[in-house]
Design an enzyme around this catalytic site. Structure first.
Site, PDB file in Angstrom:
ATOM      1  CB  CYS A   6      -1.616   0.136  31.866  1.00  0.00           C
ATOM      2  SG  CYS A   6      -3.224  -0.207  31.193  1.00  0.00           S
ATOM      3  N   PRO A  16       1.824   5.738  27.943  1.00  0.00           N
ATOM      4  CG  PRO A  16       3.145   6.635  26.252  1.00  0.00           C
ATOM      5  CD  PRO A  16       2.223   5.490  26.560  1.00  0.00           C
ATOM      6  CB  VAL A  17       0.931  10.659  30.995  1.00  0.00           C
ATOM      7  CG1 VAL A  17      -0.140   9.688  31.444  1.00  0.00           C
ATOM      8  CG2 VAL A  17       2.120  10.649  31.932  1.00  0.00           C
ATOM      9  CG  ASP A  18       4.548  10.863  25.574  1.00  0.00           C
ATOM     10  OD1 ASP A  18       3.567  10.148  25.815  1.00  0.00           O
ATOM     11  OD2 ASP A  18       5.086  10.914  24.450  1.00  0.00           O
ATOM     12  CG  ASP A  40     -12.106   0.630  24.535  1.00  0.00           C
ATOM     13  OD1 ASP A  40     -10.933   0.251  24.659  1.00  0.00           O
ATOM     14  OD2 ASP A  40     -12.543   1.664  25.086  1.00  0.00           O
ATOM     15  CB  ILE A  83      -5.310   2.005  19.567  1.00  0.00           C
ATOM     16  CG1 ILE A  83      -6.294   2.225  18.414  1.00  0.00           C
ATOM     17  CG2 ILE A  83      -5.324   3.183  20.547  1.00  0.00           C
ATOM     18  CD1 ILE A  83      -6.189   3.528  17.691  1.00  0.00           C
TER      19      ILE A  83
HETATM   20  C1  UD1 Z   1      -9.177   6.049  26.135  1.00  0.00           C
HETATM   21  C2  UD1 Z   1     -10.258   5.162  26.688  1.00  0.00           C
HETATM   22  C3  UD1 Z   1      -9.963   3.699  26.363  1.00  0.00           C
HETATM   23  C4  UD1 Z   1      -9.752   3.541  24.859  1.00  0.00           C
HETATM   24  C5  UD1 Z   1      -8.730   4.542  24.342  1.00  0.00           C
HETATM   25  C6  UD1 Z   1      -8.597   4.538  22.823  1.00  0.00           C
HETATM   26  C7  UD1 Z   1     -11.084   6.333  28.632  1.00  0.00           C
HETATM   27  C8  UD1 Z   1     -11.233   6.383  30.114  1.00  0.00           C
HETATM   28  N1  UD1 Z   1     -10.343   5.353  28.129  1.00  0.00           N
HETATM   29  O1  UD1 Z   1      -7.959   5.672  26.759  1.00  0.00           O
HETATM   30  O2  UD1 Z   1     -11.068   2.911  26.791  1.00  0.00           O
HETATM   31  O3  UD1 Z   1      -9.263   2.238  24.607  1.00  0.00           O
HETATM   32  O4  UD1 Z   1      -9.092   5.878  24.720  1.00  0.00           O
HETATM   33  O5  UD1 Z   1      -9.827   4.788  22.232  1.00  0.00           O
HETATM   34  O6  UD1 Z   1     -11.681   7.125  27.926  1.00  0.00           O
HETATM   35  N2  UD1 Z   1      -0.414   7.848  24.075  1.00  0.00           N
HETATM   36  C9  UD1 Z   1       0.893   8.306  24.109  1.00  0.00           C
HETATM   37  N3  UD1 Z   1       1.184   9.330  24.949  1.00  0.00           N
HETATM   38  C10 UD1 Z   1       0.266   9.932  25.742  1.00  0.00           C
HETATM   39  C11 UD1 Z   1      -1.086   9.465  25.694  1.00  0.00           C
HETATM   40  C12 UD1 Z   1      -1.389   8.413  24.841  1.00  0.00           C
HETATM   41  O7  UD1 Z   1       1.774   7.786  23.419  1.00  0.00           O
HETATM   42  O8  UD1 Z   1       0.601  10.865  26.480  1.00  0.00           O
HETATM   43  C13 UD1 Z   1      -0.747   6.718  23.180  1.00  0.00           C
HETATM   44  C14 UD1 Z   1      -1.259   5.491  23.932  1.00  0.00           C
HETATM   45  O9  UD1 Z   1      -0.212   4.708  24.446  1.00  0.00           O
HETATM   46  C15 UD1 Z   1      -2.039   4.796  22.842  1.00  0.00           C
HETATM   47  C16 UD1 Z   1      -2.620   5.957  22.031  1.00  0.00           C
HETATM   48  O10 UD1 Z   1      -1.812   7.096  22.344  1.00  0.00           O
HETATM   49  O11 UD1 Z   1      -1.167   4.056  22.029  1.00  0.00           O
HETATM   50  C17 UD1 Z   1      -4.050   6.265  22.330  1.00  0.00           C
HETATM   51  O12 UD1 Z   1      -4.184   6.508  23.723  1.00  0.00           O
HETATM   52  P1  UD1 Z   1      -5.384   7.397  24.288  1.00  0.00           P
HETATM   53  O13 UD1 Z   1      -6.289   7.738  23.150  1.00  0.00           O
HETATM   54  O14 UD1 Z   1      -4.829   8.535  25.063  1.00  0.00           O
HETATM   55  O15 UD1 Z   1      -6.149   6.379  25.254  1.00  0.00           O
HETATM   56  P2  UD1 Z   1      -6.732   6.659  26.694  1.00  0.00           P
HETATM   57  O16 UD1 Z   1      -7.275   8.053  26.748  1.00  0.00           O
HETATM   58  O17 UD1 Z   1      -5.751   6.229  27.720  1.00  0.00           O
END
Ligand code: UD1
Length: 429
Positions: free
Chosen positions: A126, A132-134, A316, A338
């Site tokens: 990305c 990640p999706v962990d 955002d 973030i």
């Molecule tokens: C959502 C929004 C995006 C916004 C973001 C933060 C949608 C479709 N997208 O993205 O516009 O910028 O929230 O407000 O709603 N992380 C991990 N592991 C995981 C999942 C996330 O480490 O399994 C980390 C990410 O890399 C990031 C942080 O957690 O550093 C926040 O991510 P997340 O809140 O999950 O963002 P999105 O849901 O992808």
């Protein structure tokens, strides 16, 4: 490929209607997979990401009817989608579809909850960091799913159905919270999500799920409790207004000067950003029809801002604020907490003559008196719109290339801005 041409220098004056929130519409559409009855969503924005998700859901056998405009409808009201997942014919979400939009990975939750199996491609790289999706996988495992990764796919199974559990997120995650919430609605027993994201879009989805018969409490706080139910029903729900679109146009008006009514906006969805705009010298007036924003005469004052999960300043809106600060009367500091690498707009803003210095997670912006138009492009949705904002005040012509990023998240951007006096047009081809 379409481009957007802007000639800077005009103030914005008039009314901008705010569309439904992309980041709520997407998970709401995905929630339609949880029931065999019809979910009707109103105020869904007409965006490329919504169309892409329609294709992804269609691949699972979901019927989506998009209602046409009715007499009396305002054209900006967004579309009404009738989503019917009565027959799920395929529980696989293939790479070709998921790789085009990360949020489509979230289908794993309702598929697992209702069909007890799912095979979903990992979203892949990305432009804004590793993402990640962990944590999503951890949440589904806590709920009793068995997950393996094979050939770039997450293969998930829960033969006896999901079971309620305590899910503790080490980091606040919007995606993780959406996935845990959706999956837990049909799990047996009680789920408690700790350190849940509090974003308004989570609350909107929880409200809709409760109307569908789910038993969710605490959405909008860091602790969400879900009592699993055996079945969800259809309902009708209106997507909440887009706080990021609202903040983006508010920054644009602060940048150009002028006076604009952001019609349908809800100030409580972006209070932290509105506070920053006031600090920067804009006048923000909430009213019955939304938010009025103006800036007359005085220059833009520098600010120091860190992005943070809701109710903090949203990541955002970070790029848009940076564009605004390029013409402030002093030095600003913006820290991104973030996402790593969410600074692609810095190099492009420099093409307008902006003076920005990056040091790790913090950008220092030296306000510069005059931006000059330039050909620019960006590789991310919010970064792209920051270039539009800069173009609105830059002297001469700006050409924003690769605008498919804008079309993913901003409905009729050039129409909304030109209606307020901006010189902006889409050039096809
Ligand atoms: C959502 C929004 C995006 C916004 C973001 C933060 C949608 C479709 N997208 O993205 O516009 O910028 O929230 O407000 O709603 N992380 C991990 N592991 C995981 C999942 C996330 O480490 O399994 C980390 C990410 O890399 C990031 C942080 O957690 O550093 C926040 O991510 P997340 O809140 O999950 O963002 P999105 O849901 O992808």
């Amino acid at each position: 490929m379409d481009r957007i041409r802007i000639v800077g220098g005009s103030k914005l004056n008039g009314t901008i209607p705010i569309s439904g929130a992309k980041n709520a519409a997407l998970p709401l559409m995905i929630a339609g997979l949880l029931t065999d009855e019809t979910l009707i969503l109103d105020n869904v924005p007409r965006l490329a990401d919504v169309a892409q998700l329609q294709r992804i859901l269609g691949n699972h056998g979901v019927d989506i009817m998009s209602a046409g405009k009715r007499p009396g409808d305002h054209e900006y009201q967004g579309q009404t989608l009738h989503i019917s997942a009565a027959n799920i014919i395929d529980t696989t979400a293939p790479y070709e579809l998921v790789s085009k939009m990360r949020a489509s990975f979230w289908v794993i939750a309702p598929l697992l909850a209702r069909m007890h199996e799912a095979k979903v491609s990992l979203p892949g790289g990305c432009a804004i960091g590793t993402r990640p999706v962990d944590l999503l996988i951890m949440a589904l495992e806590k709920l009793g799913a068995e997950l393996t990764i094979d050939g770039g796919y997450v293969i998930a199974k829960a033969p006896g159905g999901l079971k309620g559990a305590d899910i503790d997120f080490a980091k606040v995650t919007v995606s993780g919270t959406h996935v845990a919430l959706m999956a837990a609605t049909l799990a047996k027993g009680t789920t408690v999500i700790n350190n849940a994201a509090c974003e308004p879009e989570i609350v909107d989805v929880a409200d809709c799920l409760n109307k569908m018969g789910a038993r969710i409490s605490g959405a909008g706080t860091p602790t969400i409790t879900i009592e699993g139910v055996a079945k969800l029903n259809g309902t009708r729900h209106t997507v909440l207004p887009d706080r990021i679109e609202t903040g983006t146009y508010a920054m644009a008006v602060a940048m150009t000067g002028g006076d604009v009514q952001l019609s349908g906006a809800r100030p409580e969805l972006l209070q932290s950003a509105l506070d920053v705009l006031v600090e920067a010298g804009a006048t923000v007036t909430p009213n019955n029809d939304g938010i009025r924003i103006s800036r007359n005469g005085a220059g833009i004052k520098p600010v120091n801002v860190s992005t943070a999960p809701f109710p903090g300043f949203p990541t955002d809106l970070q790029a848009q604020l940076m564009a605004l600060m390029t013409t402030a009367t002093g030095s600003s500091h913006i820290t991104e907490t973030i996402f790593e690498n969410r600074f692609m707009h810095v190099q492009e803003l420099a093409r307008f003559g902006a003076r920005i210095h990056l040091d790790g997670e913090t950008a220092t912006i030296d306000g510069t008196a005059k931006l000059r138009g330039a050909p620019v492009m960006a590789t991310d949705l919010r970064a792209s719109v920051s270039l539009v904002i800069a173009g609105l005040v830059a002297e001469g012509e700006t050409m924003v290339n690769r605008i498919y990023h804008l079309d993913r998240g901003f409905e009729r951007l050039e129409e909304k801005l030109s209606a307020c006096g901006a010189t902006i047009e889409r050039i096809s081809g």
